[in-house]
Design a protein around this motif. Structure first.
Motif, mmCIF file in Angstrom:
data_model
loop_
_atom_site.group_PDB
_atom_site.id
_atom_site.type_symbol
_atom_site.label_atom_id
_atom_site.label_comp_id
_atom_site.label_asym_id
_atom_site.label_seq_id
_atom_site.Cartn_x
_atom_site.Cartn_y
_atom_site.Cartn_z
ATOM 1 N N ASN A 285 64.325 3.954 -105.276
ATOM 2 C CA ASN A 285 65.231 4.323 -106.368
ATOM 3 C C ASN A 285 64.518 4.472 -107.705
ATOM 4 O O ASN A 285 65.121 4.871 -108.683
ATOM 5 C CB ASN A 285 66.272 3.213 -106.519
ATOM 6 N N VAL A 286 63.233 4.112 -107.748
ATOM 7 C CA VAL A 286 62.529 4.099 -109.043
ATOM 8 C C VAL A 286 62.136 5.539 -109.421
ATOM 9 O O VAL A 286 61.458 6.214 -108.653
ATOM 10 C CB VAL A 286 61.265 3.208 -108.973
ATOM 11 N N PRO A 287 62.549 6.003 -110.607
ATOM 12 C CA PRO A 287 62.238 7.376 -111.017
ATOM 13 C C PRO A 287 60.727 7.601 -111.106
ATOM 14 O O PRO A 287 59.975 6.691 -111.462
ATOM 15 C CB PRO A 287 62.870 7.498 -112.407
ATOM 16 N N VAL A 288 60.297 8.834 -110.802
ATOM 17 C CA VAL A 288 58.863 9.136 -110.789
ATOM 18 C C VAL A 288 58.209 8.895 -112.153
ATOM 19 O O VAL A 288 57.052 8.495 -112.225
ATOM 20 C CB VAL A 288 58.577 10.587 -110.340
ATOM 21 N N GLU A 289 58.969 9.128 -113.226
ATOM 22 C CA GLU A 289 58.395 8.897 -114.564
ATOM 23 C C GLU A 289 57.987 7.434 -114.710
ATOM 24 O O GLU A 289 56.956 7.111 -115.292
ATOM 25 C CB GLU A 289 59.395 9.264 -115.673
ATOM 26 N N GLU A 290 58.851 6.562 -114.174
ATOM 27 C CA GLU A 290 58.568 5.132 -114.277
ATOM 28 C C GLU A 290 57.359 4.764 -113.403
ATOM 29 O O GLU A 290 56.528 3.950 -113.805
ATOM 30 C CB GLU A 290 59.807 4.366 -113.829
ATOM 31 N N VAL A 291 57.276 5.364 -112.231
ATOM 32 C CA VAL A 291 56.126 5.109 -111.361
ATOM 33 C C VAL A 291 54.851 5.582 -112.061
ATOM 34 O O VAL A 291 53.813 4.904 -112.038
ATOM 35 C CB VAL A 291 56.277 5.828 -109.999
ATOM 36 N N CYS A 292 54.937 6.734 -112.710
ATOM 37 C CA CYS A 292 53.780 7.278 -113.422
ATOM 38 C C CYS A 292 53.295 6.293 -114.500
ATOM 39 O O CYS A 292 52.117 5.947 -114.538
ATOM 40 C CB CYS A 292 54.152 8.622 -114.036
ATOM 41 N N ASP A 293 54.219 5.842 -115.345
ATOM 42 C CA ASP A 293 53.853 4.859 -116.380
ATOM 43 C C ASP A 293 53.179 3.646 -115.767
ATOM 44 O O ASP A 293 52.146 3.172 -116.235
ATOM 45 C CB ASP A 293 55.111 4.360 -117.109
ATOM 46 N N LEU A 294 53.809 3.172 -114.702
ATOM 47 C CA LEU A 294 53.316 1.965 -114.052
ATOM 48 C C LEU A 294 51.895 2.155 -113.522
ATOM 49 O O LEU A 294 51.025 1.312 -113.733
ATOM 50 C CB LEU A 294 54.257 1.620 -112.890
ATOM 51 N N PHE A 295 51.647 3.278 -112.869
ATOM 52 C CA PHE A 295 50.331 3.522 -112.274
ATOM 53 C C PHE A 295 49.277 3.764 -113.354
ATOM 54 O O PHE A 295 48.105 3.438 -113.165
ATOM 55 C CB PHE A 295 50.386 4.694 -111.290
ATOM 56 N N MET A 296 49.678 4.361 -114.481
ATOM 57 C CA MET A 296 48.731 4.525 -115.586
ATOM 58 C C MET A 296 48.292 3.151 -116.075
ATOM 59 O O MET A 296 47.129 2.919 -116.368
ATOM 60 C CB MET A 296 49.362 5.302 -116.749
ATOM 61 N N LYS A 297 49.258 2.240 -116.161
ATOM 62 C CA LYS A 297 48.958 0.911 -116.687
ATOM 63 C C LYS A 297 48.269 0.031 -115.651
ATOM 64 O O LYS A 297 47.336 -0.692 -115.959
ATOM 65 C CB LYS A 297 50.260 0.227 -117.140
ATOM 66 N N LYS A 298 48.777 0.053 -114.407
ATOM 67 C CA LYS A 298 48.369 -1.011 -113.483
ATOM 68 C C LYS A 298 47.642 -0.547 -112.240
ATOM 69 O O LYS A 298 47.261 -1.364 -111.414
ATOM 70 C CB LYS A 298 49.605 -1.819 -113.072
ATOM 71 N N ALA A 299 47.512 0.745 -112.025
ATOM 72 C CA ALA A 299 46.839 1.173 -110.796
ATOM 73 C C ALA A 299 45.681 2.108 -111.093
ATOM 74 O O ALA A 299 45.274 2.883 -110.231
ATOM 75 C CB ALA A 299 47.841 1.815 -109.849
ATOM 76 N N GLU B 94 45.236 10.423 -114.824
ATOM 77 C CA GLU B 94 46.010 11.489 -115.449
ATOM 78 C C GLU B 94 47.474 11.355 -115.101
ATOM 79 O O GLU B 94 47.821 11.069 -113.966
ATOM 80 C CB GLU B 94 45.516 12.844 -114.940
ATOM 81 N N GLU B 95 48.343 11.634 -116.075
ATOM 82 C CA GLU B 95 49.770 11.514 -115.815
ATOM 83 C C GLU B 95 50.230 12.569 -114.822
ATOM 84 O O GLU B 95 49.785 13.711 -114.865
ATOM 85 C CB GLU B 95 50.548 11.669 -117.117
ATOM 86 N N THR B 96 51.125 12.161 -113.933
ATOM 87 C CA THR B 96 51.745 13.113 -113.021
ATOM 88 C C THR B 96 53.097 12.567 -112.588
ATOM 89 O O THR B 96 53.306 11.359 -112.581
ATOM 90 C CB THR B 96 50.869 13.365 -111.770
ATOM 91 N N LEU C 44 51.118 10.772 -106.971
ATOM 92 C CA LEU C 44 51.291 9.344 -107.258
ATOM 93 C C LEU C 44 50.872 8.512 -106.046
ATOM 94 O O LEU C 44 50.191 7.494 -106.186
ATOM 95 C CB LEU C 44 52.748 9.050 -107.624
ATOM 96 N N GLY C 45 51.280 8.972 -104.874
ATOM 97 C CA GLY C 45 50.916 8.263 -103.646
ATOM 98 C C GLY C 45 49.406 8.206 -103.474
ATOM 99 O O GLY C 45 48.848 7.157 -103.128
ATOM 100 N N TYR C 46 48.736 9.315 -103.743
ATOM 101 C CA TYR C 46 47.282 9.345 -103.583
ATOM 102 C C TYR C 46 46.583 8.455 -104.620
ATOM 103 O O TYR C 46 45.532 7.864 -104.340
ATOM 104 C CB TYR C 46 46.771 10.788 -103.644
ATOM 105 N N ALA C 47 47.174 8.344 -105.796
ATOM 106 C CA ALA C 47 46.603 7.429 -106.792
ATOM 107 C C ALA C 47 46.650 5.996 -106.269
ATOM 108 O O ALA C 47 45.680 5.237 -106.383
ATOM 109 C CB ALA C 47 47.347 7.553 -108.115
ATOM 110 N N ALA C 48 47.788 5.650 -105.651
ATOM 111 C CA ALA C 48 47.917 4.300 -105.100
ATOM 112 C C ALA C 48 46.956 4.116 -103.921
ATOM 113 O O ALA C 48 46.370 3.054 -103.738
ATOM 114 C CB ALA C 48 49.357 4.041 -104.651
ATOM 115 N N ARG C 49 46.790 5.172 -103.139
ATOM 116 C CA ARG C 49 45.856 5.115 -102.002
ATOM 117 C C ARG C 49 44.458 4.733 -102.494
ATOM 118 O O ARG C 49 43.804 3.830 -101.971
ATOM 119 C CB ARG C 49 45.819 6.473 -101.287
ATOM 120 N N LEU C 50 44.045 5.436 -103.529
ATOM 121 C CA LEU C 50 42.702 5.213 -104.069
ATOM 122 C C LEU C 50 42.546 3.784 -104.581
ATOM 123 O O LEU C 50 41.566 3.096 -104.306
ATOM 124 C CB LEU C 50 42.487 6.208 -105.216
ATOM 125 N N PHE C 51 43.544 3.351 -105.330
ATOM 126 C CA PHE C 51 43.505 2.022 -105.933
ATOM 127 C C PHE C 51 43.473 0.935 -104.855
ATOM 128 O O PHE C 51 42.669 -0.001 -104.918
ATOM 129 C CB PHE C 51 44.739 1.847 -106.825
#
Ligand code: SF4
Lengths: 477, 224
Positions: free
Chosen positions: A157-171, A175-177, A183-190
């Motif tokens: 249920n979490v909006p993609v904008e919120e996931v983006c902010d979160l991954f910029m800060k914590k993962a 680059e913003e997306t 977003l999934g691939y960013a988490a994969r890498l992290f």
């Protein structure tokens, strides 16, 4: 995990104003539910398949103590260490001491509902051991500090904008997306870096097979496989009801679980572990710990009705079809489990005092019972809870309710009393009428009108009219 | 002495009233059981293709190597790690790699676990492995891991190529797993995986995509 079941009503009202969540809820759960029906059709006889999974779960729960001992014996023979924890604190302490003894400062985790229950992540973090959830949805929920919204999609249920902010800060995202795939691939890498370095991997258990001592995990992402392959120590945490008699039983449950869970005929990965790695293996855990966490289950096992709750295989089918869940989503249920499953489990495990809204927030429509592959009769359990609650409360509170129901009971059993009281009540009720409806009343009745209207009683009752017309006819003849 | 948690939990469970064990319904025979080899191949292919897997059918060793050459070219592979089970060993991939300009390693080429882990995570374009069974029911590979079948080779690289003998194609999971966990079976492996297509997720906005943590692509060569 923080328990917030007591604020169900407040949180439900809040969530109903969340437009984003509501749109989501109106789309996804019906979609998964439809897929489920389609893929259940791949069984030659879907009804028999459902009946068999229900029979297996009933048998597994009925034979639980024997099956647990058999499982333990076989798991130990295969080289696993089996530990038993009475409650959350004991279970967390076991994981902590395993981690401390190995000088571990970071762990990776696969999704495990029992560890949500025990609050393992918080316990680890408090001791300076950094836990990383590695299931994508669970990772997002963890980083946001929120409970799971849905058992299958914890952060869906979490909006993609919120996931983006979160991954910029914590993962460590550069680059913003707002593209879910990016977003999934960013988490994969992290998380890949965490998998490579982790010395300790923690997983849940979907099924523990008694006659082989093997544990089975079901997943799509591969994070659980990493947790069972890369770290040198594996800790798998399970509740006692995960045990099933045989591999054949487990395979049938597997088929039914995947179909009910995501509408897949099988998940991308199923992994089966029997003991730690073999000496010849270059990867995999050198030690395997299996922690069996009771956390109240052996107590509720004594109540035949509550015992039924232990049949649940956490498939989530009941969430997708529940009309209440469809309006409020997963947060108001206030703990590890949401939807009808949560309405059954949270009161069973936490007690009735702080969870009464959960079993009262149900229309008893029975859709959950119909769909449940484990054969749980949710509405019957809710009624059981309600009855227990009334018994518990009678001594302390609910004076008005007791009086009113006493009066109502007497009236309903004696027609003369009923008629007399009704005659008294009608003019009184009429006073509160407005355009043919009563929308509010004072005093002890106020609550009833909170969500309902009552039509104003007709000027003359049906009985009066009937008697009149009879006497007229009599007069004419 | 204070009762241990184990004794306490088990004792409490045993004190509870016994409950009836319900009868089990008879299940009809799974449809796959009636399929012949072509039927099984078709079913396996259909199921795996739906999950974005790719299935090739190779008659002999030459054809297998041809497919691998094609894959290596299409995916620009330069570094492969292979398992060392009989099927893969029989292909003599190191010699093939030399001809194709692809470096081929096995877990045993690394002096210790750390360097193997680093290589399989970061320095491998594809894992090439055998599989113990292919299950037609859902297009699933069954892999029993062990010294010759390391866990990470089929998991960490972004591409997984599996080569399975057609004689290992069976109708249902039970046909495969009874070999390992049945009464007359082999010693059960410490780790066994069922793999159906690439790793996937739909956890963000319910958008499904492949390659979450494990391989993004899975190719199966059915051989023989
Ligand atoms: S209660 Fe039944 S339907 Fe709901 S999650 Fe558990 S097994 Fe599935």
């Amino acid at each position: 995990m923080k328990i917030d079941t007591g604020n169900f009503v407040r949180n439900a009202k809040l969530e109903m104003q969340n437009q984003y969540a509501r749109t989501f809820l109106s789309l996804l759960p019906p979609y998964i539910a439809a897929r489920r029906v389609k893929v259940m059709g791949s069984f030659p006889d879907p009804a028999a398949a459902q009946e068999l999974s229900r029979a297996i779960r009933a048998e597994a729960v009925a034979r639980m103590p024997d099956l647990l001992e058999e499982f333990e014996k076989n798991a130990v023979a295969a080289g696993a260490r089996v530990l038993w924890a009475r409650n959350a604190a004991e279970a967390n302490e076991m994981v902590l001491s395993i981690a401390r003894e190995r000088n571990v400062t970071m762990v990776t985790k696969g999704k495990s509902m029992i560890s949500e229950e025990t609050g393992l992540n918080d316990a680890l973090a408090r001791e300076g051991i950094e836990p990383f959830e590695t299931d994508l949805g669970e990772f997002i929920a963890q980083q946001l500090g929120r409970p799971p919204f849905h058992i299958v999609g914890p952060a869906i249920n979490v909006p993609v904008e919120e996931v983006c902010d979160l991954f910029m800060k914590k993962a460590g995202m550069q680059e913003e997306t707002t593209d879910p795939v990016e977003l999934g691939y960013a988490a994969r890498l992290f998380l890949r870096d965490k998998f490579r370095r982790a010395r300790l991997g923690i997983t849940g258990v979907n099924m523990a097979v008694a006659d082989t001592g093997a544990i089975i995990n079901v997943e799509n992402e591969g994070n659980i496989r990493f947790n069972k392959s890369s770290p040198r120590t594996q800790v798998s945490v399970m509740s006692p009801e995960k045990v099933v008699p045989t591999t054949t039983d487990a395979l049938h449950l597997l088929r039914v679980l995947c179909r009910n869970c995501t509408g897949q005929s099988i998940s991308a990965y199923v992994s089966i572990d029997r003991g730690p790695r073999e000496p010849a293996e270059i990867d995999g855990p050198e030690e395997l710990f299996i922690i069996i966490v009771d956390n109240g289950r052996s107590r509720l096992y004594h109540d035949p009705k509550l015992r039924e709750a232990l049949r649940c295989i956490r498939c989530g089918a009941c969430l997708n079809l529940c009309p209440v869940y469809a309006k409020i989503g997963g947060y108001p249920y206030g703990w590890a489990y949401s939807g009808p499953m949560g309405q059954v489990l949270n009161p069973a495990l936490l007690g009735l005092e702080e969870t009464s809204d959960l079993f009262n927030a149900c229309t008893l429509c029975g859709t959950c019972r119909e769909v449940c592959p484990a054969g749980i009769d949710h509405p019957a359990i809710f009624l059981h809870y309600r009855a227990l609650e009334v018994k518990r409360k009678r001594r302390s509170s609910g004076r008005w309710e007791t009086i009113l129901f006493g009066v109502w009971g007497t009236a309903a059993a004696h027609s003369a009393v009923w008629r007399f009281l009704y005659r008294l009540a009608r003019p009184v009720l009429a006073v509160f009428g407005n355009n043919g409806k009563i929308e509010a009343m004072p005093g002890p009745f106020a609550g009833w009108f909170g969500a309902r209207d009552l039509p104003v009683p007709a000027r003359r009752t049906f009985r009066d009219q009937w008697r009149e017309s009879l006497s007229k006819q009599g007069g004419a003849s | 002495m204070k009762e241990s948690a184990r004794e306490e939990i088990l004792a409490r469970l045993r004190q509870a009233p016994k409950m009836e064990i319900p009868a089990r319904p008879v299940m009809p025979t799974p449809r796959e059981v009636l399929l012949d080899r072509d039927g099984l191949t078709a079913r396996f292919t259909e199921e795996l293709t739906r999950e974005s897997g790719v299935v090739y059918r190779a008659a002999d060793r030459e054809e297998i190597l041809d497919y691998l050459t094609e894959i290596a070219r299409a995916e620009s592979l330069t570094r492969i790690m292979m398992s060392t089970d009989d099927m893969i060993r029989s292909l003599d991939l190191p010699a093939w790699g030399e001809r194709q300009g692809v470096s081929v390693s096995t877990a045993a080429d690394y002096p210790d676990r750390e360097s193997y882990t680093r290589a399989v995570f970061d320095e491998t374009d594809a894992g090439v492995t055998g599989a113990d069974f292919a299950v037609a029911e859902t297009g699933t590979l069954v892999i029993a891991h062990g010294g010759n079948q390391p866990r990470l080779v089929s998991l960490a690289p972004v591409l997984h190529v599996a080569v399975v003998g057609i004689d290992r194609l069976v109708p249902t999971y039970e046909d495969a797993l009874s070999v390992f966990y049945g009464d007359a079976g082999l010693i059960p492996p410490a780790h066994l995986t069922l793999v159906t297509g690439p790793s996937m997720t739909a956890d963000i906005r319910a958008t499904a995509f492949k390659g979450m943590h494990g391989p993004r692509r899975v190719i199966v060569i059915l051989a023989g």
